[in-house]
Every structure is written in C-alpha cells, then in structure tokens.
Enzyme design. Structure first.
Site, PDB file in Angstrom:
ATOM      1  CB  SER A 108      -2.677  -1.674   3.574  1.00 20.25           C
ATOM      2  OG  SER A 108      -2.516  -3.074   3.746  1.00 20.25           O
TER       3      SER A 108
ATOM      4  CE  LYS B 156      -1.305  -0.838   0.312  1.00 16.59           C
ATOM      5  NZ  LYS B 156      -1.368  -1.568  -0.895  1.00 16.59           N
TER       6      LYS B 156
ATOM      7  CG  HIS C 212       2.088  -2.447   3.555  1.00 17.81           C
ATOM      8  ND1 HIS C 212       1.378  -3.208   2.635  1.00 17.81           N
ATOM      9  CD2 HIS C 212       1.466  -2.635   4.744  1.00 17.81           C
ATOM     10  CE1 HIS C 212       0.380  -3.824   3.241  1.00 17.81           C
ATOM     11  NE2 HIS C 212       0.409  -3.494   4.523  1.00 17.81           N
ATOM     12  CG  ASN C 213       1.588  -3.679  -1.297  1.00 16.76           C
ATOM     13  OD1 ASN C 213       1.138  -3.299  -0.214  1.00 16.76           O
ATOM     14  ND2 ASN C 213       0.874  -3.634  -2.404  1.00 16.76           N
TER      15      ASN C 213
ATOM     16  CD  GLU D  49       0.375  -7.818   1.201  1.00 21.06           C
ATOM     17  OE1 GLU D  49      -0.185  -8.319   0.208  1.00 21.06           O
ATOM     18  OE2 GLU D  49       0.115  -6.670   1.625  1.00 21.06           O
TER      19      GLU D  49
ATOM     20  CG  HIS E  45      37.588  -1.586 -10.836  1.00 22.88           C
ATOM     21  ND1 HIS E  45      36.943  -0.620 -11.569  1.00 22.88           N
ATOM     22  CD2 HIS E  45      37.377  -2.757 -11.502  1.00 22.88           C
ATOM     23  CE1 HIS E  45      36.361  -1.176 -12.627  1.00 22.88           C
ATOM     24  NE2 HIS E  45      36.621  -2.468 -12.609  1.00 22.88           N
TER      25      HIS E  45
END
Length: 488
Positions: free
Chosen positions: A134, A188, A191-192, A195, A465
């Site tokens: 990065s 990574k 991280h993006n 970002e 349920h």
C-alpha cells in the site's frame, strides 16, 4: 566470484508500481534484476536507475536470463495485474526456478488465489508469499506499507530487504510477517475496505460544509489543513486540502468542481463487504461507501431522477432553508467531530473483520501490529492508528474499538456534534450514508436491548424458528396466530 555478480532479488512486472519498487530496493543498496515481457519497460527502468543515482539494477530480457541472474535461494517479486496474468508469469518463471526459491506476489490478489498458488508452488518445492503493498506509486518508490503472508521461510529470506524498503515510523519499519496462507492479501483487502470508508466519510464532510455551510474551496482547503494538524492528521485529509487548491487549467475556478461525480473501483471494497457478510460481521460504513460508488455510477439516472422528483413537487431549496442561519464556526467543529467518531466506527468494523477471519483460518493475526504497519507509507496512514495499536496492546482480546476506554470517552464526547451533523444533513436533503451508518452502528452496538425480540417472534410465527427467553433457558415455540385470535 560468480555469486558476487548475481543480484540479491528480482522483480518482474515493470508498470510504474513495479519500476518504483525496484528502484526503491536498489536505492537501499540491494542489487536487483528486473524483467518485463515488453522489453521497452526494462530499458525505461534502466534509464531511470541511471538518472536516479546509478542504482544497482540489472535488466534482463528473457525469463531464463532473469531467473538465473539472481543468487540462490532466489526471491522474485511479481507485480502484474491480479488473476491470470499472475499465473502466466509464475508459469514462465518457475520453469527455471529451483526448490527453495521463492515467489512474492505484490498485487491486490484475492486471498484464495494466493492459497491455491501456495499449494501449487509447494509441489515444485517453491516457497510463496502473497504480499499486500500500500502507498501507491509514491509509496512504492519512497517507502510503502508491506503486508507479506504465506511461507515464513520465504519472509525470512527477504526480511532484511523488506524492512529497509518499507516506510519507517518511530516504532519500526511498516512491515511485519502477517501470517500463513493468504493472510497478507486478506489484510490488504480489509485495509482497502477501510480506505473506501475513509474516503466516503471525508466526501460527506465536504458535502455538508459546502452545501449546508456554504464554504468556498479556499475555505475548505484551510479547514482540512487545520484538521490535519490535530486528531484527524492523515494522508487522506492532507491530500484533500491540496485538491481544493488546484485551479482548473481550462477555465475559471478550481479543478475539483469540474470532475465528473462518478467513482471508479477495482474490487477490493466489494470483496471486503462480501467477506463481512460471509463471516456475519457488521461493516455498515464500508458497505455504505461501496453502495455510494455504485450509485455514483448511475449519473444519467440521477440527473433524470432529480428532474422527475422536482416536477413531482420536491423543492430544490431544501438545502437553502436548512443552511440559513447556520453558525459556520460551530458547523465546522461539529463536522470535524462527526468525521472523527465515524472513522473510529469504520476502523472498528475493519478490525473486527480481520479478527473473525483470523479465528476462522487460525492465522493468529496481531491486530495491534496491523495498526502499527499502517502508520506510515499506506493510503490510510493516520496519527490515530498509533492509538489503535495501543488499544490492542492494552487488550489483545478487545471486542471492539468502541469499548476501548480511551476511544469510548471520545465517542461519548463527540456524539452530540455527530448527531447534529447527521440531523442537519437529513433536514437539508443531503445524503451522509457513511456517517449515518457509523452512527447507527454505534447506537446499535451500545444498546443492551434491541427490538430483535420482535423480529425473532415474527420468525417463530411464520417459520417455527423458535426463540429463547430472557427469564429462562431453552428453545420455545408459540402458536402465535391461534393464541392472538383466541376468543375474538
């Protein structure tokens, strides 16, 4: 004598990122061989190596010559487009590689592709690293944040190089061994995703200040410069202040106002949101930023919707009426606080996603160390990452950044301003999906009791349920419709 003439490492794939990383490695005193299928890129890199300081770069023009020019055990970094180009490059190079040699993929690769390649490399006796890089083109040349995952032996073979090449901060180089398998690529990817959230939140702060506060680009440049001296100090806030200052070379005013409002994307944000869903981790701020990119792409539809809704009676002066009488100074300070609180929630979501995947894959990720290596070189580098690092050092099992004692105090102190900004934006008809998502995340997470009891009752009514009770253990099912209508 022969090994003295060989390069310490190789790099294949000489687009700008590849060239810059190769020159960075050479700049740090490590002789490097470079190769690219298009030979003009090799010549270009060699020319740059001469101009930028007679750096020890050796150009090679065939896969065989390239591999054989590197000293054993060989380490080769690949920086080509993710997907099949990586497989093709590996195939071309591995033909000449020997057991113990290592391939390092530095692209934005899907982590499962890396895990497949690790297994394929092992069959040939080769080591493999998937390494997130990065920092963009500038980071590659001057010091990126590096996230290598895969073979620990492969990491040790190049640790000295990576530690010199990475961005340097006060507590060490911005690189660490992430973990096994595709962990480096996964970190990574997240991280993006963070970002994406950061950029969306900053764009919303801009939208509110411009369209509710009526601030000019010059004023916005000053505000972001000022914010970059305090708690919001970060690469993205810094570059935002620069963007507002650039004049349009083709006309009057600033360039930012002439840019088409359609945001591009490469896929890592989408992968992050998909993984969050797979792992049942709430990541609403990151998801909202992705949705906004999708909606931004519908430019013609949005222009048409604006006309249709105006004809249907939607007043365009909503913004004007909301902004009349706004105290600019207070708005600026409120937006600063809202941006900071929203960012904490976005980072909390990213960190929780990393932890969930680490548990699933037994990667044993060190979240404090992830925050540390993001402090320099990378796109999300920010001063408050040091405080995130310390939060996880204090408590490695921290459930969420929101409940770290220091961050909790800051969230509480800023929540009034945060609510004012979101409320004002809603009144003005300005969408702030990232800030709203962060605030909703905060409000949902902090409540001891949610209306989920009603949802669970509905699920039990139509799907049997079952549900649990607050006052006794066990699973229960009720004939809701029969009981509700009894005696009616």
């Amino acid at each position: 004598m022969e090994s003295a003439a060989l390069s310490r490492i190789g790099l294949a794939g000489l687009a700008v990122m590849g060239q810059n990383l190769a020159l960075n490695i050479a700049d740090k005193g490590f002789p490097i061989s470079v190769y690219n299928r298009t030979t003009s890129k090799v010549d270009e890199t060699l020319d740059r190596a001469t101009v930028e300081g007679n750096l020890p770069v050796s150009g090679q023009y065939s896969p065989r010559d390239f591999v054989l020019s590197i000293q054993r055990p060989r380490s080769v970094i690949i920086l080509v487009k993710a997907g099949s180009p990586v497989d093709q490059t590996i195939s071309a190079l591995s033909e000449y590689m020997e057991p113990g040699d290592c391939i390092i993929d530095g692209g934005n690769e899907w982590y499962q592709n890396t895990e497949r390649r690790i297994a394929e490399a092992e069959k040939k006796g080769l080591l493999y690293l998937g390494m997130g890089v990065s920092g963009g083109e500038e980071g590659a040349r001057n010091g990126p944040s590096l996230m290598p995952g895969g073979s620990f032996q492969a990491y040790n073979n190049v640790k000295d190089i990576l530690e010199k090449v990475a961005a340097q901060v006060e507590d060490g180089p911005c690189v660490t061994y992430i973990g096994e398998g595709g962990s480096g690529n996964f970190v990574k990817m997240v991280h993006n995703g963070i970002e994406y959230g950061d950029m969306q939140l900053i764009s919303e702060a801009y939208d509110v200040l411009k369209n509710v506060g009526g601030l000019s680009n010059d004023e916005l440049a000053e505000i972001f410069t000022e914010w970059n001296r305090g708690e919001l100090e970060s690469f993205l806030v810094e570059i935002t202040s620069d963007i507002f200052r650039v004049k349009d070379e083709f006309g009057d005013g600033e360039l930012v106002d002439k840019i088409l409002d359609k945001t591009g994307m490469k896929g890592t944000g989408k992968w992050t949101v998909q993984q969050a869903a797979e792992l049942s981790v709430a990541a609403p701020t990151i998801a909202a930023s992705l949705d906004c990119r999708y909606l931004s792409g519908l430019k013609e539809e949005r222009e048409n919707a604006a006309k249709v809704l105006e004809e249907a009676g939607l007043k365009e002066d909503v913004v004007g009426s909301a902004s009349s009488g706004v105290d600019k100074k207070r708005l600026i300070d409120d937006v600063r606080q809202a941006l900071y609180a929203s960012k904490i929630c976005s980072y909390a979501q990213g960190m929780n996603l990393l932890r969930a995947k680490s548990v699933e894959k037994e990667w044993n990720l060190n979240l404090g160390e992830m925050a540390r290596i993001w402090k320099g070189g990378c796109i999300i580098r920010a001063v408050f990452l040091d405080r995130i690092k310390k939060a996880y050092q204090r408590n490695p099992n921290l459930a969420s950044l929101v409940v770290d004692p220091d961050f909790a105090k800051e969230m509480v102190q800023r929540q009034a301003a945060w609510r004012r900004v979101v409320g004002l934006a809603i009144s003005a008809g300005i969408s702030t999906p990232g800030m709203c998502a962060s605030l909703a995340y905060f409000d949902t997470y902090r409540r001891a009791r949610l209306p989920a009891n009603l949802v669970q009752a509905q699920r039990d009514l139509f799907g049997a349920h079952t549900y649990e009770r607050t006052d006794r253990s066990g699973a229960y099912h009720t004939e809701w419709t029969k009981l509700a209508r009894k005696g009616n």
